[in-house]
Structure formats: structure tokens, C-alpha cells
Write an enzyme that holds these catalytic residues in place. Structure first.
Site, PDB file in Angstrom:
ATOM      1  N   SER A 175       0.842  -1.184   0.000  1.00  0.00           N
ATOM      2  CA  SER A 175       0.000   0.000   0.000  1.00  0.00           C
ATOM      3  C   SER A 175       0.878   1.234   0.000  1.00  0.00           C
ATOM      4  O   SER A 175       1.933   1.259   0.643  1.00  0.00           O
ATOM      5  CB  SER A 175      -0.903   0.005   1.237  1.00  0.00           C
ATOM      6  OG  SER A 175      -1.428   1.290   1.473  1.00  0.00           O
ATOM      7  N   LYS A 176       0.439   2.267  -0.696  1.00  0.00           N
ATOM      8  CA  LYS A 176       1.210   3.509  -0.715  1.00  0.00           C
ATOM      9  C   LYS A 176       1.266   4.160   0.663  1.00  0.00           C
ATOM     10  O   LYS A 176       2.081   5.031   0.906  1.00  0.00           O
ATOM     11  CB  LYS A 176       0.606   4.478  -1.745  1.00  0.00           C
ATOM     12  CG  LYS A 176       0.773   3.984  -3.181  1.00  0.00           C
ATOM     13  CD  LYS A 176       0.164   4.923  -4.199  1.00  0.00           C
ATOM     14  CE  LYS A 176       0.331   4.371  -5.607  1.00  0.00           C
ATOM     15  NZ  LYS A 176      -0.273   5.232  -6.630  1.00  0.00           N
ATOM     16  N   ARG A 177       0.410   3.705   1.564  1.00  0.00           N
ATOM     17  CA  ARG A 177       0.424   4.236   2.934  1.00  0.00           C
ATOM     18  C   ARG A 177       1.362   3.443   3.849  1.00  0.00           C
ATOM     19  O   ARG A 177       1.563   3.799   4.993  1.00  0.00           O
ATOM     20  CB  ARG A 177      -0.995   4.225   3.510  1.00  0.00           C
ATOM     21  CG  ARG A 177      -1.945   5.176   2.799  1.00  0.00           C
ATOM     22  CD  ARG A 177      -3.306   5.198   3.464  1.00  0.00           C
ATOM     23  NE  ARG A 177      -3.957   3.902   3.391  1.00  0.00           N
ATOM     24  CZ  ARG A 177      -4.689   3.482   2.364  1.00  0.00           C
ATOM     25  NH1 ARG A 177      -4.832   4.276   1.303  1.00  0.00           N
ATOM     26  NH2 ARG A 177      -5.266   2.306   2.370  1.00  0.00           N
TER      27      ARG A 177
END
Length: 489
Positions: free
Chosen positions: A254-256
């Protein structure tokens, strides 16, 4: 369809180049080059709300930095342009008009509020939400009434009934969808901009794309694109959907996720070598024959076999990437490693931007000491801290070394010999360590470890005489005196 392999990577200019997108570009590049084909870069910029200034330039810059080259694109042109979708709106309109004329598409005047109410009703009944077809067969009077209200229509594709869509995926073999899985879907939004699945199908056909390699999140898009191909009597390309990239906890990348650095620009800024990243990313979801893992670009092109694309998720192993980058650094010319590491010492304030020759030569020798240990450029700052710090900060392991009963004698003799040393070079320093051994009778760890700790503050490190030379006579004598005083206290 052309016999020549033609693939495309189609980024949206909505941000920086992500690891997952870089892998898609990389596999398309290797596929094209392996089969002596062409790679096209097409900019999918129809989602104007999400586009960011400089997004396209950033994506292309770091694709090039990775070593990916293309044959056609918005930046270099080609025979099938324009290569930005927003510059192709007139092209799409022609095909939209054709579908409307043949009754394969229609205008839908439902508002977003009406559509959401419809979805809520379906959810309440336990149904999967999809467009009901409420405006599938509007009369001329109904259309006129909606337009008098000022409603703007979207345009929907009329999904065929009772039809099975099967395509042979390069990674997953046969994949099947039923047309009943889909409601009539929007091909042109109310603002007149075509949707992804419609524009992509038109572009891929007109650009003679033979193979579409992309992430598995696009599998559900494929039947919609096949619908467009069939509506115009075109032959679809071959599709291949690569598995997800997971983090070390086996969760979707995830980009998070803050545990993994995910953008190519960040690796560039940290001082990773593009060749190492190219190699590492290639092994995320593809495997060569045998156990070897280090390959240059030419070799990867030669051995790339799409049949070896993995059917199971790829694991992003941060430690493996650092190991691999270190292997590339060890094999690189020293001048290249210096160029990689030096800017980080300057950025950290350890060195001035405008160095004189003497300072630069000194700094280059320090970097050379750590060449075989360095995993990425920015790491040089922490590794070399002992050369930029006057006072030592010793951990428990270092203090334990200094508790040996022979330590005061070893350090005092070594200090006396260094004080009288005019040529403070590593060869002369090495000779004084041997002389200390001869005078004290202490050898091995009992000799070297106290000297290392007292001069560098570390229990492990690069070649000791070279480190002492680069620390300089004054600093080394000062450190030895300080440690001796502490041991006497």
C-alpha cells in the site's frame, strides 16, 4: 494485427513513479526487447482532477533513470500519436458516435443521486450493485424532457445479454466472465471525457498493441475492453496480468505503508544504483532458470521468458534489495561510488559544497574505505560519522573491550609510538601496531581491539591503519589520551 510485438506502458500523471508501476513498465520493456518488438509510452491523463503538475515529466525521468527506453511516446513522437489521451478526444468521439448510431451505446441522464439510490436499494436486497439499465430505452419525449431540465448525459455501452467472455491470460491461463456480471457501463462521462476502459481499448487497437502486460487489479477491466473490441470487429491483444506485490507481512503493498520505500525517486535520492533496482524489480514476480540472481540488463533481456511470470504474489524483501545494491556497489568503479555517496556527506553538512582539493581527496579515501560495506549512498553518513566527530561515544561492547587488563599498556605504548611518527601514513601506522605487539607481547584481539575502540570508537570497521591515517594524527592522539585518562580514573 501486426506480426511485430508491440507493448505499451500507460502511466497516469497523478504522482511519482511507484514500484508497482515501475515493474509493469519493466516487464513490458523486457518483453518487447526480448522479442525484438516496440515499446510505447502512452499518457493516460483523462482523470484531470487527479493529475499533478510535473507528474508526466517525473514518471518519464525515473523510467529513463531505471534504464527503460521506449520507441514511441509523447516525448519522442511516433507514427500512432498523439500519445496523450486528452489530445485524442476527437478520435474517441468518432467511435462513440458510431456506437450510438448502431444502438450499441446510449445516453443515460440519471443523476449521481439517482444512481446512488439505486445502488442502495440493491445492497438492501443483498445484491451486488450495478446499473439497472433504467435509461436503456428512453423515448424521444423522455430525452427531450431530461434535456429541458438541463441534465447532461453520460454515454453507456449496451452490454450484450447472456454472453460469456473467455480470454487466455499469459500468466493465469483461461479466465471467464459472464456479461450478466456487468451493468451497462459508462464509456463517456458527463463532462465529455471518455472513461478508462473505452479509451484504452481504442488506443490499444489504433496503436497496434499486440500484448498488454499489467497488474492483476486490471483483470476485471479486461472483459469491458474485449466488449469494445468485439463491437468494432477488432482482434483483442494478448493479455497478461501480473500478481500483486506484497510486503514482508504478506499484505498488499500500500502507498500508505511506511515500512517500505515505494517510489523510484526515493531510491534515486537515497543513492541506490539504477542497475540494481532494475535487477531487483525484475525478480518481483518473474524468476529465471537456476539460482543466480544478479543479472545485467542485456542478460535479462536475453533470458526473459514470459512463461516464467509467477502465478503467486511477489514479496518485496527490503533486505534483499540492500544486499543486491551492495553487490552492485562492490562491483562498481570507485569513482561511481564516490559520485553516489559524496552528495550525501555534503547534504548532511559533513563536507562543504565547495571543497578544496585536499578535503575532497580525504573524503574520497574515506568513501573508498566503505565501498564494500556500503548498501546505498545515504548510508555513508552514518558509517563515516567517526571521521567527523571529535569525541567518541562508546557503547557497552566497546567499553567491555577496554576492560582488559592489558589495555592500558597497549594503548600507552601505541600512543608513544604515534607521537614520534612524522609520516602518518597507513603503512607507517601498521608498522607501529606491529612494534607495539613486539614491545608488549600482546597480539590478535588483545592488541587490535583496544586500538580500534580507542581510535574509532567501534568494535568493527574498515581496515584499521587506513582509518587511523584518515582520522589524522592530532585527533587520534587526543582520543587515545582521553581513553587512557578514563581508564586511570
Amino acid at each position: 494485427m501486426t506480426n511485430q510485438v508491440r507493448v505499451r506502458y500507460a502511466p497516469s500523471p497523478t504522482g511519482h513513479l511507484h514500484i508497482g508501476n515501475a515493474r509493469t513498465a519493466l516487464f513490458n520493456y523486457l518483453f518487447a526487447k526480448h522479442f525484438s518488438g516496440k515499446m510505447i509510452i502512452r499518457i493516460e491523463d483523462t482523470d484531470e482532477k487527479r493529475n499533478v503538475a510535473g507528474g508526466e515529466e517525473s514518471q518519464l525521468k525515473f523510467l529513463k533513470w531505471l534504464g527503460i527506453e521506449w520507441d514511441e511516446g509523447a516525448d519522442i513522437g511516433g507514427d500512432y500519436g498523439p500519445y496523450r489521451q486528452m489530445e485524442r478526444l476527437d478520435i474517441y468521439k468518432k467511435y462513440v458516435d458510431d456506437l450510438l448510431e448502431r444502438g450499441l451505446a446510449y445516453k443515460c441522464y440519471m443523476t449521481e443521486e439517482e444512481l446512488e439510490a439505486e445502488r442502495e436499494q440493491q445492497r438492501a436486497k443483498g445484491q451486488v450493485p450495478k446499473y439497472s439499465g433504467a435509461h436503456r430505452d428512453l423515448t424521444e419525449e423522455q430525452i427531450a424532457a431530461f434535456e429541458r431540465e438541463g441534465r447532461l448525459p453520460s454515454i453507456r455501452f449496451r452490454v450484450p445479454e447472456n454472453k460469456t467472455y473467455i480470454f487466455n491470460d499469459l500468466v493465469r491461463d483461461n479466465i471467464t466472465f459472464e456479461s450478466s456480471d456487468f451493468g451497462d457501463w459508462v464509456i463517456v462521462k458527463k463532462n465529455g471525457i471518455p472513461t478508462y476502459n473505452f479509451a484504452v481499448a481504442i488506443d490499444d487497437h489504433l496503436m497496434h498493441i499486440t500484448h498488454v502486460l499489467r497488474g492483476e487489479e486490471h483483470i476485471s477491466n479486461t472483459p469491458k475492453q474485449i466488449m469494445i473490441y468485439e463491437a468494432f470487429g477488432w482482434e483483442p491483444p494478448k493479455f497478461g496480468h501480473m500478481t500483486l506485490i506484497l510486503n514482508e507481512e504478506r499484505k498488499k503493498l500500500s502507498k500508505r505503508d511506511q515500512h517500505i520505500i515505494q517510489f523510484i525517486e526515493q531510491y534515486h535520492d537515497l543513492g541506490y544504483l539504477p542497475e540494481a533496482l532494475f535487477n531487483f524489480i525484475t525478480l518481483l514476480g518473474w524468476s529465471p532458470v537456476g539460482e543466480e540472481e544478479i543479472f545485467d540488463k542485456k542478460t535479462l533481456i536475453d533470458i526473459f521468458d514470459p512463461n516464467r511470470l509467477s502465478t503467486s504474489a511477489a514479496i518485496f524483501d527490503r533486505h534483499k534489495l540492500k544486499w543486491m545494491n551492495n553487490e552492485y556497489i562492490k562491483a562498481a568503479d570507485l569513482s561511481k561510488v564516490i559520485d553516489l555517496a559524496m552528495p550525501h556527506l555534503v547534504k548532511a553538512g559533513k563536507l562543504p559544497e565547495d571543497m578544496d582539493v585536499k578535503t575532497r581527496t580525504w573524503a574520497e579515501k574515506i568513501i573508498a574505505l566503505y565501498k564494500n560495506q556500503l548498501r546505498y549512498g545515504a548510508e555513508i553518513v552514518a558509517l563515516t560519522d567517526l571521521f567527523f566527530t571529535k569525541d567518541l561515544s562508546l557503547d557497552d561492547a566497546a567499553w567491555e573491550v577496554l576492560q582488559g587488563e592489558q589495555v592500558p599498556e597497549v594503548l600507552q605504548v601505541f600512543t608513544d609510538k604515534l607521537i614520534h611518527l612524522d609520516d602518518f601514513s597507513q603503512d607507517k601506522i601498521k608498522a607501529q601496531i606491529k612494534a607495539t605487539q613486539k614491545e608488549t607481547g600482546h597480539r590478535g584481539k588483545k592488541l587490535f581491539m583496544p586500538i580500534r575502540v580507542a581510535t574509532t570508537g567501534q568494535t568493527h570497521g574498515p581496515e584499521l591503519p587506513a582509518s587511523i591515517e584518515l582520522l589524522g594524527k592530532d585527533l587520534v592522539i587526543n582520543r587515545l589520551d582521553t581513553i587512557l585518562k578514563k581508564l586511570e580514573a
